[in-house]
Design a protein around this motif. Structure first.
Motif, short mmCIF file in Angstrom:
data_model
loop_
_atom_site.label_atom_id
_atom_site.label_comp_id
_atom_site.label_asym_id
_atom_site.label_seq_id
_atom_site.Cartn_x
_atom_site.Cartn_y
_atom_site.Cartn_z
N ALA A 72 0.79 -1.18 -0.04
CA ALA A 72 0.02 0.13 -0.03
C ALA A 72 0.81 1.35 -0.08
O ALA A 72 0.63 2.18 -0.56
N ALA A 73 1.83 1.22 0.72
CA ALA A 73 2.85 2.39 0.93
C ALA A 73 3.36 2.66 -0.45
O ALA A 73 3.47 3.81 -1.01
N ASP A 74 3.77 1.41 -1.27
CA ASP A 74 4.41 1.74 -2.49
C ASP A 74 3.34 2.17 -3.58
O ASP A 74 3.79 2.93 -4.53
N ALA A 75 2.07 1.91 -3.28
CA ALA A 75 1.32 2.43 -4.47
C ALA A 75 0.61 3.74 -4.25
O ALA A 75 -0.13 4.10 -5.10
N CYS A 76 0.97 4.30 -3.05
CA CYS A 76 0.37 5.66 -2.95
C CYS A 76 1.20 6.86 -3.73
O CYS A 76 2.41 6.82 -3.81
N PHE A 77 0.36 7.77 -4.44
CA PHE A 77 1.04 8.84 -4.93
C PHE A 77 1.58 9.87 -4.02
O PHE A 77 2.57 10.69 -4.61
N SER A 78 1.10 10.01 -3.00
CA SER A 78 1.44 11.03 -1.82
C SER A 78 2.50 10.64 -0.99
O SER A 78 2.30 9.72 -0.11
N PRO A 79 3.74 11.40 -0.93
CA PRO A 79 4.79 10.90 0.00
C PRO A 79 4.36 11.05 1.33
O PRO A 79 4.73 9.98 2.12
N SER A 80 3.52 11.62 1.77
CA SER A 80 2.92 11.90 3.10
C SER A 80 2.31 10.48 3.39
O SER A 80 2.14 10.11 4.66
N ASN A 81 1.35 10.31 2.51
CA ASN A 81 0.66 9.00 2.88
C ASN A 81 1.34 7.90 3.04
O ASN A 81 1.12 6.89 3.69
N ALA A 82 2.30 7.58 1.93
CA ALA A 82 3.38 6.59 1.96
C ALA A 82 4.07 6.39 3.28
O ALA A 82 3.96 5.31 4.01
N GLU A 83 4.48 7.41 3.97
CA GLU A 83 5.24 7.58 5.08
C GLU A 83 4.16 7.05 6.15
O GLU A 83 4.86 6.50 7.23
N ALA A 84 3.09 7.81 6.18
CA ALA A 84 2.15 7.32 7.23
C ALA A 84 1.92 5.67 7.34
O ALA A 84 1.99 5.04 8.23
N ILE A 85 1.85 5.39 5.90
CA ILE A 85 1.44 3.92 6.04
C ILE A 85 2.69 3.06 6.49
O ILE A 85 2.63 2.14 7.21
N LEU A 86 4.08 3.22 6.19
CA LEU A 86 5.10 2.86 6.63
C LEU A 86 5.31 3.04 8.19
O LEU A 86 5.87 1.91 8.74
N GLN A 87 4.57 3.78 8.82
CA GLN A 87 4.46 3.99 10.16
C GLN A 87 3.74 3.14 10.84
O GLN A 87 3.83 2.94 12.14
N LEU A 88 2.81 2.48 10.15
CA LEU A 88 1.37 1.54 10.80
C LEU A 88 2.03 0.60 11.90
O LEU A 88 1.36 0.60 12.75
#
Length: 149
Positions: free
Chosen positions: A124-140
């Protein structure tokens, strides 16, 4: 139409197994993201904004919402700058997590989103276009309460 308030939420919706819900924007196609949305008025509480946006964009109205007490400030994409008052160039985004059971039904708002999918958190993090969204998912994984053995 009034200008958007440059304060928004990002809500990472996930299952206990860390599958993350991503939704694809209608415009432009191919932009996958978590739930996002601006406050309706300046004094609207963050949690109210988060629940409203989740319900509007996915139809989900239950789960365990957690304020991660994390905020991102980012430059507004030029394609969306016209939605904000003249001179507004940055948005403040408050991050939340929403834990829902596996199999939670999703009902998209067709004016905003065209498709949805559940993905393991790394994908999911890899699929996000938004860097802040990807970073949030990586923190999950670090944001969930520790499980007792």
């Amino acid at each position: 139409m009034p200008f958007k308030i440059p304060e928004s939420v990002l809500v990472v919706i996930h299952t206990p197994a860390l599958d993350v819900l991503l939704i694809e924007r209608v415009e432009p196609p191919g932009f996958w993201q978590s739930v996002t949305g601006a406050k309706d008025h300046a004094d609207e509480p963050w949690t109210v904004t988060a629940w409203r946006e989740v319900a509007e964009e996915t139809g989900i109205r239950a789960g365990s919402l957690a304020d991660w007490e994390l905020e991102n400030v980012y430059e507004i994409y030029p394609r969306w700058a016209h939605r904000y008052a003249p001179g507004v160039t940055h948005n403040r985004e408050r991050v939340f997590g929403l834990t829902v059971p596996a199999g939670t039904p999703v009902q998209l708002n067709p004016r905003e989103h065209r498709a949805w999918r559940w993905l393991p958190w790394q994908q999911a993090a890899d699929a996000c276009f938004s860097p802040s969204n990807a970073e949030a998912i990586l923190q999950l994984p670090r944001r969930l309460p520790r499980r007792q053995p």
